[in-house]
Motif scaffolding. Structure first.
Motif, PDB file in Angstrom:
ATOM      1  N   UNK A  40       3.733   4.939  57.925  1.00 27.08           N
ATOM      2  CA  UNK A  40       3.147   6.458  58.267  1.00 27.08           C
ATOM      3  C   UNK A  40       3.341   7.125  56.893  1.00 27.08           C
ATOM      4  N   UNK A  41       2.411   7.622  56.373  1.00 29.73           N
ATOM      5  CA  UNK A  41       1.101   8.080  56.713  1.00 29.73           C
ATOM      6  C   UNK A  41       0.018   6.819  56.576  1.00 29.73           C
ATOM      7  N   UNK A  42      -0.894   6.823  57.749  1.00 30.81           N
ATOM      8  CA  UNK A  42      -1.648   5.938  57.758  1.00 30.81           C
ATOM      9  C   UNK A  42      -2.980   6.314  57.246  1.00 30.81           C
ATOM     10  N   UNK A  43      -2.816   6.223  55.809  1.00 34.89           N
ATOM     11  CA  UNK A  43      -3.983   6.510  54.741  1.00 34.89           C
ATOM     12  C   UNK A  43      -3.569   5.885  53.528  1.00 34.89           C
ATOM     13  N   UNK A  44      -4.588   5.924  52.672  1.00 34.67           N
ATOM     14  CA  UNK A  44      -4.405   5.560  51.105  1.00 34.67           C
ATOM     15  C   UNK A  44      -4.020   6.926  50.386  1.00 34.67           C
ATOM     16  N   UNK A  45      -2.567   7.027  50.121  1.00 31.35           N
ATOM     17  CA  UNK A  45      -1.647   8.168  49.752  1.00 31.35           C
ATOM     18  C   UNK A  45      -1.954   7.896  48.287  1.00 31.35           C
ATOM     19  N   UNK A  46      -2.121   8.975  47.554  1.00 29.87           N
ATOM     20  CA  UNK A  46      -2.029   9.072  45.905  1.00 29.87           C
ATOM     21  C   UNK A  46      -2.815   7.896  45.343  1.00 29.87           C
ATOM     22  N   UNK A  47      -2.210   7.246  44.296  1.00 31.30           N
ATOM     23  CA  UNK A  47      -2.963   6.203  43.696  1.00 31.30           C
ATOM     24  C   UNK A  47      -2.953   4.809  44.614  1.00 31.30           C
TER      25      UNK A  47
END
Length: 516
Positions: A40-47
Motif C-alpha cells: 500500500x499504496x498499490x501504485x508506482x509512487x514517485x520514482x
C-alpha cells in the motif's frame, strides 16, 4: 595496560551471544514493522515509475528498455505487457535496479514485488547499524540503542518500503564501513600476536610487521564497490575511508612500537588501494555483466560503430562501449542544462537536511469526500499521503548530538566519534556541489545510520559509568528521550503509510510549513 592488551582490546567480546540475541530481536521487530501494508499504496509512487520498470527489464533482458505511454496504470491493473523494443538511456548503475528486479522475479511486477527487496535491505540496514555501532563503541547497549532509533525513524521506514535505489546504497555503505572497523580490530590483534611470539609485552623499537592478507578489507572493497554500483556518490565514502583505514594502520604500528610507523604509507597504503579501490572497481564492473553480455542495451553497439575510438581500441568493443556510456551518464549529471534549469516541488537544499527543513512527498490522494473510502470528515475532506519524513524528534536530537560529538572528537580526542562524523560528512557534504539542481531529502537515508549512532553514543556517554551517583536519574532522562522518539514515530505513522486522515489530522503532523 600493556601494548599487547591495548592492541587486543578490540577482540574482547564478553557478551557476544547476548549481543546477537539483542541484534536479532531488534532486527525482527524492524522487519515486521516494515512488512505490514508493504503493498500500500498499490501504485508506482514517485520514482518507482523508473526503477521498478527498469528492474523488470534488467532481470528479463539484461538491460533497460522503454515502456509504452501510460504504462503505469496498465501495470497496476495487472497488464504488464507494456515493454517496447527500444533500449532506454539511464543515468545510474544497474545494481540497485537488479536487486529490485530480483524481488519482482519472485513475487511479480506488482507493488509488493517491486518493494520487497527494499524491505529486506531496510531490515538489513538496521542489523548492520547495530553491529557497526557496537564494534565501534565496544558497547552492546550503544549498538542496541542505535538499532532501536533507526527502527523508529520515519525516513528509514519509508525508504524500506519503496522501490528506490538509495536504501541499497546505504546498506552497502554501512557494510563497507563496518568491514573496515572489523579490519582495524583484526590488524591490531595480529600485531599483538607477533609481539606475544617475541615474548615482549611492551615492544619499544624495531619495525612493525605487515600483513598482505586482510580479509575484512577485501569485504570492504566488495561492499563499497557495490554501493558505488548503486549510485556513484558512494565514491566519496570509499575515498574518505580508504584514507582513514591507512591512518588506523599508522596508529597501530605506532602503538606496536615501530620506529617508523609512517612506513604504513609505503606498505599498507598500496595494499589498501588494491583491496578497496581495485576490488571495488571489479565489483562495480561485475554489476554491468548482464549489459555486456547482450547486444541490445543503450550504447552497446558504440564500439562496433566507432572502431577507431581511443577507448574502443584500448579496451575492446564491450568495455569501450561501456566507457562511452559512462561519459554520457557523467555529462548528464554534470553538464546537462536540463538538469541545471530543472525545478521540482520537493527539491530540498542539502543545508537543510539535518534539520528536515523540506521533506519529500512520495504519494498523495487528495480531496477524498465525506462518505468515500470510509471518510467521516465534517466540513472538510480526507486524504492519503506517503511522506518521506524522518521522525522529527530523532533528527533534531541527532543534530544536537552531532555538535557534542564534534567536541568529543576534536576536543577530547575520542577517535570513535570520528567514524560516524566522517561517514556523515562523506555522504552529505558532496551534495553541496550539485545544489544548483533538484536534490531531495530522501537522499539523507545515507546519513541516518551514522546520526543514530552518534546520538546513541552521546546518550550512553551522558549516562556515565554504572557506579555514577546520578546514573539512575540520567537513565530516566535517556529513557524519556527514546520513549518520546518512539511516540513521535507512532504519531507520524499515518503520513508514512498512506492511511486515511482528515485534512486537520494531516496538518497536525505537518509541524513545519515547508513539509506541506
Amino acid at each position: 595496560m600493556t601494548t599487547i592488551e591495548a592492541l587486543e582490546e578490540g577482540r574482547l567480546r564478553r557478551d557476544e551471544l547476548t549481543s546477537w540475541l539483542v541484534t536479532i530481536g531488534i532486527t525482527i521487530c524492524a522487519f515486521v514493522l516494515r512488512l505490514v501494508g508493504l503493498a500500500n499504496p498499490n501504485k508506482l509512487a514517485f520514482d518507482e515509475t523508473y526503477y521498478a520498470k527498469d528492474g523488470w527489464t534488467l532481470v528479463h533482458h539484461g538491460y533497460e528498455l522503454d515502456w509504452k505511454e501510460h504504462a503505469d496504470g496498465h501495470i497496476v491493473a495487472g497488464n504488464i505487457d507494456q515493454v517496447t523494443n527500444n533500449a532506454s538511456f539511464v543515468v545510474h548503475p544497474p545494481l540497485g535496479k537488479e536487486l529490485i528486479g530480483l524481488g519482482e522475479l519472485l513475487f511479480g511486477l506488482n507493488s509488493f514485488g517491486w518493494r520487497v527487496s527494499a524491505l529486506f535491505a531496510g531490515t538489513l540496514l538496521v542489523m548492520l547499524t547495530i553491529r557497526m555501532a557496537r564494534r565501534l563503541s565496544r558497547s552492546t547497549m550503544i549498538g542496541a540503542l542505535a538499532g532501536v532509533l533507526l527502527t523508529f525513524d520515519g525516513l528509514a521506514f519509508v525508504m524500506s518500503r519503496l522501490a528506490l535505489l538509495d536504501i541499497f546504497q546505504a546498506v552497502f555503505a554501512v557494510a563497507g564501513i563496518s568491514a573496515l572497523l572489523a579490519d582495524r580490530d583484526w590488524y591490531r590483534y595480529k600485531l599483538a600476536g607477533v609481539l606475544r611470539e617475541r615474548g615482549i609485552p611492551d615492544f619499544d623499537g624495531g619495525p612493525a610487521p605487515w600483513f598482505w592478507w586482510r580479509p575484512w578489507r577485501l569485504v570492504a572493497g566488495l561492499m563499497l564497490g557495490a554501493s558505488v554500483a548503486v549510485k556513484w556518490n558512494s565514491m566519496f565514502v570509499m575515498a574518505v575511508f580508504g584514507i582513514v583505514t591507512v591512518c588506523w594502520d599508522i596508529g597501530a604500528r605506532n602503538l606496536a612500537g615501530a620506529k617508523r610507523p609512517w612506513m604504513a604509507l609505503l606498505i599498507d597504503a598500496p595494499l589498501a588501494f588494491v583491496q578497496i579501490v581495485i576490488v571495488g572497481l571489479a565489483t562495480y564492473l561485475a554489476s554491468w555483466i548482464p549489459w555486456l553480455r547482450t547486444d541490445g542495451g543503450w550504447g552497446r553497439d558504440y564500439g562496433t560503430q566507432h572502431p577507431d575510438d581511443t577507448a574502443v581500441r584500448i579496451f575492446g568493443d564491450g568495455l569501450g562501449s561501456l566507457w562511452h556510456y559512462h561519459k554520457e551518464m557523467y555529462n548528464f549529471h554534470t553538464g546537462s542544462h536540463m538538469m541545471q534549469e530543472a525545478t521540482h516541488t520537493y527539491e530540498a537544499h542539502p543545508a537543510g537536511w539535518l534539520f528536515m527543513i523540506r521533506t519529500t512527498g512520495i504519494a498523495a490522494e487528495n480531496d477524498i469526500k465525506a462518505g468515500e473510502q470510509g471518510c467521516t470528515a465534517v466540513d472538510t475532506t480526507c486524504l492519503r499521503v506517503v511522506s518521506a519524513l524522518g521522525t522529527p524528534l530523532l533528527w533534531w536530537a541527532a543534530a544536537i548530538a552531532l555538535v557534542i560529538a564534534l567536541w568529543l572528537w576534536l576536543g577530547r580526542r575520542d577517535w570513535r566519534f570520528a567514524v560516524p562524523i566522517l561517514a556523515l560528512a562523506s555522504t552529505w557534504l558532496p551534495w553541496f556541489r550539485y545544489a544548483d539542481r533538484p536534490l531531495f531529502f530522501f537522499y539523507a537515508i545515507m546519513i541516518i545510520p551514522f546520526t543514530v549512532t552518534i546520538l546513541a553514543m552521546v546518550l550512553v556517554r551522558f549516562l556515565g559509568p554504572a557506579d555514577h551517583p546520578l546514573r539512575r536519574r540520567r537513565a530516566i532522562i535517556v529513557g524519556i528521550i527514546v520513549g518520546l522518539i518512539i511516540l513521535n514515530f507512532a504519531f507520524i505513522y499515518p503520513v508514512l503509510t498512506n492511511q486515511l486522515m482528515t485534512r486537520p489530522e494531516w496538518l497536525m503532523r505537518m509541524w513545519l510549513g515547508t513539509w506541506i
